[in-house]
Scaffold this active site. Structure first.
Site, PDB file in Angstrom:
ATOM      1  N   GLN A  98      42.870  27.005  53.621  1.00 18.59           N
ATOM      2  CA  GLN A  98      42.379  28.280  53.407  1.00 18.59           C
ATOM      3  C   GLN A  98      41.514  28.031  52.308  1.00 18.59           C
ATOM      4  O   GLN A  98      41.658  27.730  50.981  1.00 18.59           O
ATOM      5  CB  GLN A  98      43.220  29.240  53.070  1.00 18.59           C
ATOM      6  N   TYR A 180      39.060  39.213  47.454  1.00 18.45           N
ATOM      7  CA  TYR A 180      38.145  37.901  46.874  1.00 18.45           C
ATOM      8  C   TYR A 180      36.564  38.251  46.959  1.00 18.45           C
ATOM      9  O   TYR A 180      36.155  38.992  47.499  1.00 18.45           O
ATOM     10  CB  TYR A 180      38.832  36.724  47.450  1.00 18.45           C
ATOM     11  N   GLY A 329      55.321  34.335  56.133  1.00 21.83           N
ATOM     12  CA  GLY A 329      55.040  33.971  55.083  1.00 21.83           C
ATOM     13  C   GLY A 329      56.235  33.538  53.984  1.00 21.83           C
ATOM     14  O   GLY A 329      56.831  32.336  54.017  1.00 21.83           O
ATOM     15  N   ARG A 330      56.709  34.634  53.479  1.00 20.82           N
ATOM     16  CA  ARG A 330      57.984  34.371  52.573  1.00 20.82           C
ATOM     17  C   ARG A 330      59.220  33.658  53.136  1.00 20.82           C
ATOM     18  O   ARG A 330      59.811  32.879  52.890  1.00 20.82           O
ATOM     19  CB  ARG A 330      58.544  35.750  52.134  1.00 20.82           C
TER      20      ARG A 330
END
Ligand SMILES: Cc1cc2nc3c(=O)[nH]c(=O)nc-3n(C[C@H](O)[C@H](O)[C@H](O)COP(=O)(O)O)c2cc1C
Length: 383
Positions: A98, A180, A329-330
């Site tokens: 990424q 971002y 994710g987590r």
């Protein structure tokens, strides 16, 4: 009816299942952004994922918003990443890098003293962690990129993309979300430019599209380049009006690029992860429309969803045709064998978010597989 455990053909890349390890910043690189051996171990432990997407990685030092996160700008970083990709491939996995340029998000204390750059002189009204002072206000000292310098930044992405290929990655995900740099160009509140990169929804999409074109050029294959977007999210100081116009124009162009995929994270999940409170939603600042439908209606290719998914929710979304691949994710932080656990309905190990960022292998590489747990708990191997 396909199952999330069935194979998926991502163009020429065969994924053994539709479960994706989502990109997760863990701050385990050296202060100079060189990936460390424990990162290779971590990703290799998770190689049974259909696809791994690495943590956000900077293409140039000014784009390093957070301390101890990796880069892909130098030969040393490229060589260290090659060890990561080798370890994942040796275990039969697939891994995309990424690419994350944080733009105005961050502080010069996190980016080796370099002044951060931005589309316009609009600091992000948000806080960020620093190594020495904890949570601090993001910098107000920004370098506004001239038109020529915008093209230079695009070229930095291109050079970094060449390094990802040389390092043995299977592809790249451009981080176009979460406030971002590419997202700063998309937003009418952070991009006040009146050159070719601003002034209308279509012109605000130009930066992201040009970066993607440069990444495709570096790889010579659009099918190995994906992008993550987050329409209308409130995170890292991002505020967007004209969401529908901007993202409709963006997705129309993404269709033409014939990418690997478009990924998104639900606004609700970003909100809960960042600790923002309900007032943000009550004030109407968060974009209410759920992105699943918005993106599916407009985008012709593979869609990757993320945010608070479980095995059942992912399968339901697949059955309803809302997305093709599903990020965890987590759950991946604490379950290296997440695919096997979910397939067999074995219980998941809860994650200790207190060990989310920084530090060494503790709380990172010491989460056992289910089989290891059986051995530990019963004193003998299973099967
Ligand atoms: C510790 C942590 C770090 C993250 N870092 C990134 C990142 O670098 N890039 C990114 O796009 N998303 C990042 N995310 C978001 C995840 O990729 C994912 O979308 C999110 O955690 C929602 O999925 P979950 O509910 O299954 O955890 C991060 C999430 C966590 C928990």
């Amino acid at each position: 009816m396909p199952s999330i455990f069935d194979e998926y053909q991502l163009h020429d890349l065969t994924l053994p299942n539709r479960i994706v390890m989502g990109p997760m910043t863990r701050a385990k690189a050296t202060p100079e952004g060189v990936p460390t051996p424990i990162m290779a171990t971590h990703y290799a432990q998770r190689a049974s994922a259909g696809l791994i997407i690495t943590e956000g990685t900077w293409p140039e030092r000014r784009g390093q918003g957070y301390f101890d996160i990796p880069g892909i700008e130098t030969q040393e970083q490229q060589d260290a990443w090659a060890k990561v990709t080798e370890a994942v491939h040796a275990k039969g996995g697939r891994i995309f890098l990424q690419m994350e340029h944080t733009g105005r998000v961050g502080h010069e204390v996190n980016s080796g003293g370099n002044t951060l750059c931005a589309p316009s002189d609009v600091p992000a009204d948000f806080k960020i962690f620093s190594r020495d002072e904890g949570l601090i206000q993001m910098t107000t000292k920004l370098h506004v990129l001239s038109t020529e310098e915008v093209w230079e930044v695009i070229e930095k992405y291109g050079k970094a993309a060449e390094r990802t290929k040389a390092a043995g990655f299977d592809g790249i995900e451009l981080h176009g979300a979460s406030g971002y740099l590419p997202h700063q160009f998309l937003s009418d509140t952070s991009n006040l430019r009146d050159d070719e990169f601003g002034g209308s929804p279509v012109k605000r999409t130009k930066f992201m599209i040009e970066v993607l074109k440069r990444l495709i050029e570096a790889w010579g294959d659009s099918h190995r380049i994906g992008v993550k977007i987050s329409p209308g999210i409130l995170y890292n100081g991002s505020v967007e009006n004209e969401v529908e116009e901007t993202y409709s124009a963006l997705i129309e162009q993404l269709n033409e690029l014939d990418l690997a995929y478009v990924a998104f994270q639900t606004p609700e999940s970003l909100r809960s992860l960042s600790g923002m409170d309900n007032d943000d939603i009550a004030n109407g600042a968060i974009w209410h429309r759920f992105p699943y439908e918005f993106i599916r209606e407009r985008y012709n290719g593979t869609v990757i969803a993320s945010g608070d998914l479980t095995r059942t929710l992912a399968q339901n979304a697949l059955d309803a045709g809302k997305a093709d691949l599903f990020v965890f994710g987590r759950a991946y932080m604490s379950n290296p064998d997440l695919v096997e656990r979910m397939r067999n309905c074995w219980p998941l190990t809860p994650v200790d978010m207190g060990r989310g960022y920084g530090g060494g292998e503790e709380g990172y590489n010491d989460y056992p597989t289910w089989e290891e747990q059986q051995t530990e708990e019963h004193g003998k191997p299973v099967g």
